[in-house]
Scaffold this motif. Structure first.
Motif, mmCIF file in Angstrom:
data_model
loop_
_atom_site.group_PDB
_atom_site.id
_atom_site.type_symbol
_atom_site.label_atom_id
_atom_site.label_comp_id
_atom_site.label_asym_id
_atom_site.label_seq_id
_atom_site.Cartn_x
_atom_site.Cartn_y
_atom_site.Cartn_z
ATOM 1 N N ASP A 95 0.766 -1.165 0.021
ATOM 2 C CA ASP A 95 0.056 0.134 -0.084
ATOM 3 C C ASP A 95 0.978 1.265 -0.069
ATOM 4 O O ASP A 95 2.113 1.183 0.383
ATOM 5 C CB ASP A 95 -0.966 0.109 1.124
ATOM 6 C CG ASP A 95 -2.166 0.703 1.012
ATOM 7 O OD1 ASP A 95 -2.376 1.410 0.075
ATOM 8 O OD2 ASP A 95 -3.089 0.627 2.019
ATOM 9 N N MET A 96 0.251 2.241 -0.258
ATOM 10 C CA MET A 96 0.910 3.809 -0.023
ATOM 11 C C MET A 96 0.563 4.142 1.172
ATOM 12 O O MET A 96 -0.568 3.841 1.980
ATOM 13 C CB MET A 96 0.227 4.502 -1.297
ATOM 14 C CG MET A 96 0.757 6.105 -1.150
ATOM 15 S SD MET A 96 2.628 5.964 -1.943
ATOM 16 C CE MET A 96 2.357 6.274 -3.629
ATOM 17 N N ASP A 97 1.358 5.010 1.817
ATOM 18 C CA ASP A 97 1.181 5.587 3.234
ATOM 19 C C ASP A 97 0.786 7.257 2.957
ATOM 20 O O ASP A 97 1.017 7.556 1.945
ATOM 21 C CB ASP A 97 2.438 5.519 4.037
ATOM 22 C CG ASP A 97 3.689 6.339 3.612
ATOM 23 O OD1 ASP A 97 3.713 6.817 2.352
ATOM 24 O OD2 ASP A 97 4.428 6.422 4.576
ATOM 25 N N PRO A 98 0.412 7.567 4.052
ATOM 26 C CA PRO A 98 0.045 9.069 3.758
ATOM 27 C C PRO A 98 1.321 10.032 3.342
ATOM 28 O O PRO A 98 1.073 11.168 2.523
ATOM 29 C CB PRO A 98 -0.347 9.645 5.226
ATOM 30 C CG PRO A 98 -0.970 8.516 5.893
ATOM 31 C CD PRO A 98 -0.030 7.103 5.282
ATOM 32 N N GLU A 99 2.442 9.990 3.773
ATOM 33 C CA GLU A 99 3.377 10.791 3.265
ATOM 34 C C GLU A 99 3.856 10.456 1.644
ATOM 35 O O GLU A 99 3.945 11.330 1.031
ATOM 36 C CB GLU A 99 4.865 10.236 4.079
ATOM 37 C CG GLU A 99 5.764 11.236 3.616
ATOM 38 C CD GLU A 99 5.650 12.793 3.903
ATOM 39 O OE1 GLU A 99 6.614 13.549 3.104
ATOM 40 O OE2 GLU A 99 5.108 13.169 4.608
ATOM 41 N N GLY A 100 3.462 9.232 1.450
ATOM 42 C CA GLY A 100 3.746 8.992 -0.098
ATOM 43 C C GLY A 100 2.417 9.603 -0.712
ATOM 44 O O GLY A 100 2.698 10.223 -1.936
ATOM 45 N N GLU A 101 1.133 9.725 -0.332
ATOM 46 C CA GLU A 101 0.185 10.369 -0.890
ATOM 47 C C GLU A 101 0.466 11.896 -0.996
ATOM 48 O O GLU A 101 0.221 12.283 -2.179
ATOM 49 C CB GLU A 101 -1.163 10.195 -0.184
ATOM 50 C CG GLU A 101 -1.718 8.707 0.064
ATOM 51 C CD GLU A 101 -2.680 8.435 0.855
ATOM 52 O OE1 GLU A 101 -3.318 7.373 0.709
ATOM 53 O OE2 GLU A 101 -3.158 9.501 1.514
#
Length: 436
Positions: free
Chosen positions: A302-308
């Motif tokens: 999955d992606m994380d909030p920082e990646g988003e």
């Protein structure tokens, strides 16, 4: 009793008798003249009354007025360009206190958000909060208009369920006569049931519940979910096309109706996004942020909030766009009912929609073939027997379909550049908040 005039309509009237009503925002009690600023749901106006020699009942009432008290005033409207507040004032004839306030307010401009939420009805008197909920009204009305004009059916799904709507995690259990019910985490099951019923295209705006102990700026235990589901899709691309058109319609309405007010109150310029929104497969998005110096520190795919945030920054720089669809999520991190790629069972026909760096929605093409659906449920370690009532929807034929769920408060929060959904939720519910 004279009909009251909203403050926003006073400027268009000629000088003469008028009735206004609202709450007292300020009082200037001078020797020769008394001034009030009265605010109603539409704006603020100055009220004025020359002070008689020796005072009278009305002047004494004005002197004793606590801020926040609700009053009704019959008076004379007068246009006067010297009046800073809108170039008009109302000269008080008769004043009635309809709801007196206690003299000391428990909150102020610099009060913390937690305490302001304790006294939410007072906090909501602030003009910018009034504006937030007018924006929300315009936003929801535009969504409904888009759907209704295109033949969608509005449904209202039950929020008490016999079995989980998503997973056994984050569930609220409720005693229900001789058994246990669950508060719906989403209308997912019943949105799909409408496809089996032959409704074709449906939508719902309603509450959803997650027993999530998070204290982040974007999580709540009760929230308003915006959901749509459509039949006869070829892939998740059809869902994304509907989703982006819907948001363009809603943001256009907000900008047209409230753009100037939003700029003044929040310092934000509402942008109507161009179509189509950028689309980036998740694996490619993770590689882009890795090449820019950030490797997503997750054990899963999955992606994380920082990646988003970082992929959103890339999209803003590259495409000048506030939205991006991240597509083709791994099947290992998606629900069993997401359709998998025909040529790669490790990927799903699904997406997350990112707005200003934060995920606001998940959408997908659903798996409509009962044998495949059962197999995918088993692959995810789920008990097919427990899913019986859901799986029954698919035993009598379902067209290819897909849809999305989107959090209303997150969208409004990000649209206005506010720090927390607490600011844009009428009455917020979180792990430690059940009142007021």
């Amino acid at each position: 009793m004279s009909e009251r005039t909203l403050v926003q309509n006073l400027a268009a009237l000629e000088d003469g008798p008028v009735t206004v009503a609202g709450w007292v925002e300020t009082v200037r009690d001078q020797k020769k003249v008394q001034f009030l600023v009265l605010r109603d749901e539409s704006g603020a106006v100055q009220l004025v009354r020359p002070r008689p020699e020796g005072d009278d009942d009305t002047s004494r009432i004005i002197s004793g007025l606590a801020l926040g008290s609700f009053v009704r005033v019959d008076g004379e409207l007068k246009h006067d360009e010297r009046v800073k507040l809108g170039g008009i004032e109302v000269r008080i004839g008769a004043l009635e206190v309809t709801g007196a306030s206690l003299p000391e307010s428990p909150i102020a401009e610099d009060t913390s958000i937690d305490k302001r939420l304790d006294w939410r009805w007072l906090d909501l008197r602030r003009p910018e909060h009034n504006l937030i909920f007018r924006i929300q009204t315009t936003f929801e009305h535009a969504l409904r208009t888009y759907w209704v004009e295109r033949g969608f059916i509005e449904i209202h799904t039950p929020k008490l369920m016999a079995s989980p709507s998503e997973s056994r995690a984050e569930l609220f259990q409720v005693p229900y006569f001789e058994t246990t019910a669950y508060l719906a985490q989403s209308p997912q099951h019943f949105k799909q049931m409408a496809q089996s019923a032959g409704f074709g295209k449906i939508f719902e705006i309603g509450p959803a519940f997650r027993a999530d102990p998070s204290f982040t700026s974007r999580h709540a235990t009760e929230f308003v979910s915006i959901d749509a589901e459509i039949s006869w899709v070829d892939s998740h691309e059809d869902v994304m096309r509907m989703h982006e058109e819907l948001l363009v319609a809603a943001l256009t309405a907000v900008k047209d109706r409230h753009g100037d007010e939003i700029e003044k109150a929040f310092g934000v310029s509402v942008t109507v996004p161009a179509l189509p929104f950028p689309r980036i497969p998740l694996a490619e998005a993770k590689q882009i942020v890795a090449d820019r110096g950030y490797v997503v520190p997750r054990a899963d795919e999955d992606m994380d909030p920082e990646g988003e945030r970082r992929i959103a920054a890339y999209v803003k720089e590259t495409y000048g766009h506030e939205f991006v669809f991240l597509t083709d999520y791994a099947s290992s991190i998606r629900p069993f009912y997401h359709m998998r790629h025909a040529d790669d069972q490790g990927l799903t026909n699904s997406y997350d929609l990112i707005f200003n760096g934060v995920e606001i929605s998940t959408g997908a093409q659903r798996e409509h073939r009962i044998d495949v659906l059962e197999a995918q449920a088993r692959d995810m370690g789920l008990d097919v027997e427990e899913l019986g009532s859901y799986l029954d929807f698919f035993r009598y034929g379902v067209p290819p379909h897909g849809g999305f769920g989107m959090g209303l408060s997150r969208v409004i929060m990000l649209l206005l550049g506010l720090p927390s959904i607490r600011e844009v939720t009428y009455l917020f519910r979180g792990p430690n908040r059940l009142k007021p």
